[in-house]
Design a protein around this motif. Sequence first.
Motif, PDB file in Angstrom:
ATOM      1  N   LEU A  68      14.514  15.625  -5.035  1.00 49.16           N
ATOM      2  CA  LEU A  68      14.521  14.788  -3.836  1.00 49.16           C
ATOM      3  C   LEU A  68      13.728  15.425  -2.699  1.00 49.16           C
ATOM      4  CD1 LEU A  68      18.199  13.471  -3.824  1.00 49.16           C
ATOM      5  CD2 LEU A  68      16.114  12.256  -4.488  1.00 49.16           C
ATOM      6  N   LEU A  69      13.781  16.764  -2.598  1.00 52.21           N
ATOM      7  CA  LEU A  69      12.964  17.450  -1.601  1.00 52.21           C
ATOM      8  C   LEU A  69      11.480  17.244  -1.901  1.00 52.21           C
ATOM      9  CD1 LEU A  69      12.622  19.337   0.818  1.00 52.21           C
ATOM     10  CD2 LEU A  69      12.860  21.276  -0.760  1.00 52.21           C
ATOM     11  N   ALA A  70      11.107  17.362  -3.178  1.00 52.04           N
ATOM     12  CA  ALA A  70       9.715  17.140  -3.567  1.00 52.04           C
ATOM     13  C   ALA A  70       9.289  15.717  -3.259  1.00 52.04           C
ATOM     14  CB  ALA A  70       9.537  17.440  -5.062  1.00 52.04           C
ATOM     15  N   TRP A  71      10.169  14.751  -3.532  1.00 51.05           N
ATOM     16  CA  TRP A  71       9.853  13.348  -3.227  1.00 51.05           C
ATOM     17  C   TRP A  71       9.615  13.163  -1.735  1.00 51.05           C
ATOM     18  CZ3 TRP A  71      11.311   9.401  -0.112  1.00 51.05           C
ATOM     19  CH2 TRP A  71      10.825   8.136  -0.419  1.00 51.05           C
ATOM     20  N   THR A  72      10.481  13.735  -0.912  1.00 52.70           N
ATOM     21  CA  THR A  72      10.371  13.580   0.535  1.00 52.70           C
ATOM     22  C   THR A  72       9.072  14.177   1.070  1.00 52.70           C
ATOM     23  OG1 THR A  72      12.783  13.658   0.732  1.00 52.70           O
ATOM     24  CG2 THR A  72      11.509  14.045   2.736  1.00 52.70           C
ATOM     25  N   LEU A  73       8.730  15.375   0.608  1.00 53.31           N
ATOM     26  CA  LEU A  73       7.493  16.018   1.060  1.00 53.31           C
ATOM     27  C   LEU A  73       6.267  15.229   0.624  1.00 53.31           C
ATOM     28  CD1 LEU A  73       8.359  19.776   0.382  1.00 53.31           C
ATOM     29  CD2 LEU A  73       8.268  18.603   2.604  1.00 53.31           C
ATOM     30  N   ALA A  74       6.270  14.767  -0.634  1.00 54.97           N
ATOM     31  CA  ALA A  74       5.132  14.000  -1.146  1.00 54.97           C
ATOM     32  C   ALA A  74       5.004  12.657  -0.425  1.00 54.97           C
ATOM     33  CB  ALA A  74       5.277  13.789  -2.651  1.00 54.97           C
ATOM     34  N   ALA A  75       6.151  12.014  -0.128  1.00 56.57           N
ATOM     35  CA  ALA A  75       6.121  10.748   0.607  1.00 56.57           C
ATOM     36  C   ALA A  75       5.569  10.943   2.011  1.00 56.57           C
ATOM     37  CB  ALA A  75       7.525  10.143   0.664  1.00 56.57           C
ATOM     38  N   ALA A  76       5.957  12.042   2.669  1.00 56.33           N
ATOM     39  CA  ALA A  76       5.455  12.323   4.010  1.00 56.33           C
ATOM     40  C   ALA A  76       3.945  12.558   3.992  1.00 56.33           C
ATOM     41  CB  ALA A  76       6.171  13.535   4.592  1.00 56.33           C
ATOM     42  N   ILE A  77       3.462  13.268   2.972  1.00 54.52           N
ATOM     43  CA  ILE A  77       2.017  13.489   2.833  1.00 54.52           C
ATOM     44  C   ILE A  77       1.295  12.157   2.638  1.00 54.52           C
ATOM     45  CG2 ILE A  77       0.232  14.467   1.330  1.00 54.52           C
ATOM     46  CD1 ILE A  77       2.197  16.810   0.824  1.00 54.52           C
ATOM     47  N   SER A  78       1.847  11.300   1.774  1.00 52.62           N
ATOM     48  CA  SER A  78       1.235  10.000   1.505  1.00 52.62           C
ATOM     49  C   SER A  78       1.193   9.146   2.761  1.00 52.62           C
ATOM     50  CB  SER A  78       2.009   9.273   0.405  1.00 52.62           C
ATOM     51  OG  SER A  78       1.964   9.993  -0.806  1.00 52.62           O
ATOM     52  N   ASN A  91       0.833  -1.205   0.000  1.00 54.38           N
ATOM     53  CA  ASN A  91       0.000   0.000   0.000  1.00 54.38           C
ATOM     54  C   ASN A  91       0.864   1.250   0.000  1.00 54.38           C
ATOM     55  OD1 ASN A  91      -2.383  -1.483   0.017  1.00 54.38           O
ATOM     56  ND2 ASN A  91      -2.513  -1.490   2.249  1.00 54.38           N
ATOM     57  N   GLY A  92       1.936   1.234   0.793  1.00 54.43           N
ATOM     58  CA  GLY A  92       2.839   2.370   0.823  1.00 54.43           C
ATOM     59  C   GLY A  92       3.500   2.619  -0.515  1.00 54.43           C
ATOM     60  N   SER A  93       3.913   1.557  -1.177  1.00 56.57           N
ATOM     61  CA  SER A  93       4.540   1.688  -2.494  1.00 56.57           C
ATOM     62  C   SER A  93       3.564   2.239  -3.515  1.00 56.57           C
ATOM     63  CB  SER A  93       5.075   0.327  -2.962  1.00 56.57           C
ATOM     64  OG  SER A  93       6.135  -0.109  -2.142  1.00 56.57           O
ATOM     65  N   MET A  94       2.315   1.795  -3.436  1.00 58.09           N
ATOM     66  CA  MET A  94       1.306   2.284  -4.375  1.00 58.09           C
ATOM     67  C   MET A  94       1.064   3.783  -4.174  1.00 58.09           C
ATOM     68  SD  MET A  94      -2.326   0.466  -5.241  1.00 58.09           S
ATOM     69  CE  MET A  94      -2.760   0.270  -3.511  1.00 58.09           C
ATOM     70  N   ALA A  95       0.976   4.223  -2.922  1.00 54.90           N
ATOM     71  CA  ALA A  95       0.766   5.640  -2.638  1.00 54.90           C
ATOM     72  C   ALA A  95       1.969   6.478  -3.039  1.00 54.90           C
ATOM     73  CB  ALA A  95       0.479   5.832  -1.145  1.00 54.90           C
ATOM     74  N   ALA A  96       3.153   5.876  -3.046  1.00 53.75           N
ATOM     75  CA  ALA A  96       4.376   6.608  -3.353  1.00 53.75           C
ATOM     76  C   ALA A  96       4.507   6.976  -4.826  1.00 53.75           C
ATOM     77  CB  ALA A  96       5.600   5.800  -2.921  1.00 53.75           C
ATOM     78  N   VAL A  97       3.575   6.550  -5.652  1.00 50.56           N
ATOM     79  CA  VAL A  97       3.540   7.036  -7.035  1.00 50.56           C
ATOM     80  C   VAL A  97       3.438   8.565  -7.042  1.00 50.56           C
ATOM     81  CG1 VAL A  97       2.071   7.125  -9.102  1.00 50.56           C
ATOM     82  CG2 VAL A  97       2.671   4.923  -8.076  1.00 50.56           C
ATOM     83  N   PHE A  98       2.714   9.111  -6.086  1.00 52.08           N
ATOM     84  CA  PHE A  98       2.617  10.570  -5.939  1.00 52.08           C
ATOM     85  C   PHE A  98       4.006  11.179  -5.752  1.00 52.08           C
ATOM     86  CE2 PHE A  98       1.659  14.050  -2.672  1.00 52.08           C
ATOM     87  CZ  PHE A  98       1.502  15.026  -3.637  1.00 52.08           C
ATOM     88  N   ALA A  99       4.824  10.536  -4.923  1.00 47.17           N
ATOM     89  CA  ALA A  99       6.178  11.029  -4.685  1.00 47.17           C
ATOM     90  C   ALA A  99       7.054  10.867  -5.923  1.00 47.17           C
ATOM     91  CB  ALA A  99       6.794  10.302  -3.489  1.00 47.17           C
ATOM     92  N   SER A 100       6.901   9.763  -6.633  1.00 51.18           N
ATOM     93  CA  SER A 100       7.716   9.515  -7.824  1.00 51.18           C
ATOM     94  C   SER A 100       7.466  10.558  -8.909  1.00 51.18           C
ATOM     95  CB  SER A 100       7.424   8.112  -8.377  1.00 51.18           C
ATOM     96  OG  SER A 100       7.809   7.125  -7.461  1.00 51.18           O
ATOM     97  N   ALA A 117      10.849   1.881  -0.593  1.00 55.07           N
ATOM     98  CA  ALA A 117      11.077   0.971  -1.716  1.00 55.07           C
ATOM     99  C   ALA A 117      10.907   1.672  -3.055  1.00 55.07           C
ATOM    100  CB  ALA A 117      10.118  -0.224  -1.630  1.00 55.07           C
ATOM    101  N   VAL A 118      10.182   2.805  -3.046  1.00 57.32           N
ATOM    102  CA  VAL A 118       9.935   3.562  -4.268  1.00 57.32           C
ATOM    103  C   VAL A 118      10.828   4.814  -4.326  1.00 57.32           C
ATOM    104  CG1 VAL A 118       8.075   4.491  -5.742  1.00 57.32           C
ATOM    105  CG2 VAL A 118       7.571   2.712  -4.111  1.00 57.32           C
ATOM    106  N   PHE A 119      11.801   4.908  -3.441  1.00 61.27           N
ATOM    107  CA  PHE A 119      12.759   6.004  -3.534  1.00 61.27           C
ATOM    108  C   PHE A 119      13.349   6.024  -4.942  1.00 61.27           C
ATOM    109  CE2 PHE A 119      16.912   7.984  -3.134  1.00 61.27           C
ATOM    110  CZ  PHE A 119      16.633   9.092  -2.357  1.00 61.27           C
TER     111      PHE A 119
END
Length: 249
Positions: free
Chosen positions: A92-102, A59-68, A174-176
């Motif tokens: 990378l900053l955008a990825w981190t913020l989006a991952a935290a939101i997810s 589920n976390g990996s699926m939500a991390a599409v937003f971060a990708s 895993a989606v970093f």
Amino acid sequence: MLVLKLSLVPGFLLLISLASKRWGPGVAGWLSSLPVIAGPVVFFLTLTHGVAFGTAAANGSMAAVFASVSFGAVYVFIARRRAWPLALAGGLLAWTLAAAISATLFTSASGSLLIALLTLLIAPRVFPAKGEKPGASVISMPDMAVRMLAGFLLVLCVTSAADLVGPRWSGLLAVFPVLASVLAVFSHRHQGYAFCAALLRGLATGLYAFVAFFLVLSAGLARLGVAMAFGLAVLTALVVHAAGRRHLL
């Protein structure tokens, strides 16, 4: 298992780099969106920590599409006028913020699917329209070796960190953007902005298969068992990926 995890990324980087030389950056980006890192990582986490952990990680990996997609869009936006170090830092900053939101807002399977699908629908509008034709891909042997070493080191760090956090962040980590960051930086440096932008657009298009893979895992791990769920997930992802080839951004 460690050897397999660490050999997958350098090997796939080699294949993608050769694909970019043969078919161009769009196809290379599309290929790089396959879950060749996140899939094995979640598989090993499931074997180690159990099906419930693996389902939450999926589920976390699926939500991390937003971060990708956030990483790619911000990298391309900055790369239009700035060099790769600033573009990479911004991505990378955008990825981190989006991952935290997810991780905070989209914790259920339905929430993860919702944010993933919304992201993919919006993705074509956040990447710049196709402009100048990308230059040819020219990759030297030293450059290829550095790409593979960078991928090796990144996946070592990410998979080590994933074992120290809970299942939700394990799936997100895993989606970093290991493949995306290495490919974006090297293509930006050597082939220029247009090549890099086309590659990251292609990656965003292929993420439909990525979502399909983890949706099957999320729904099937507890019901089907590890072997059958992962087998069905791989088959589904390949079918969706092949169907999406004609719709490259």
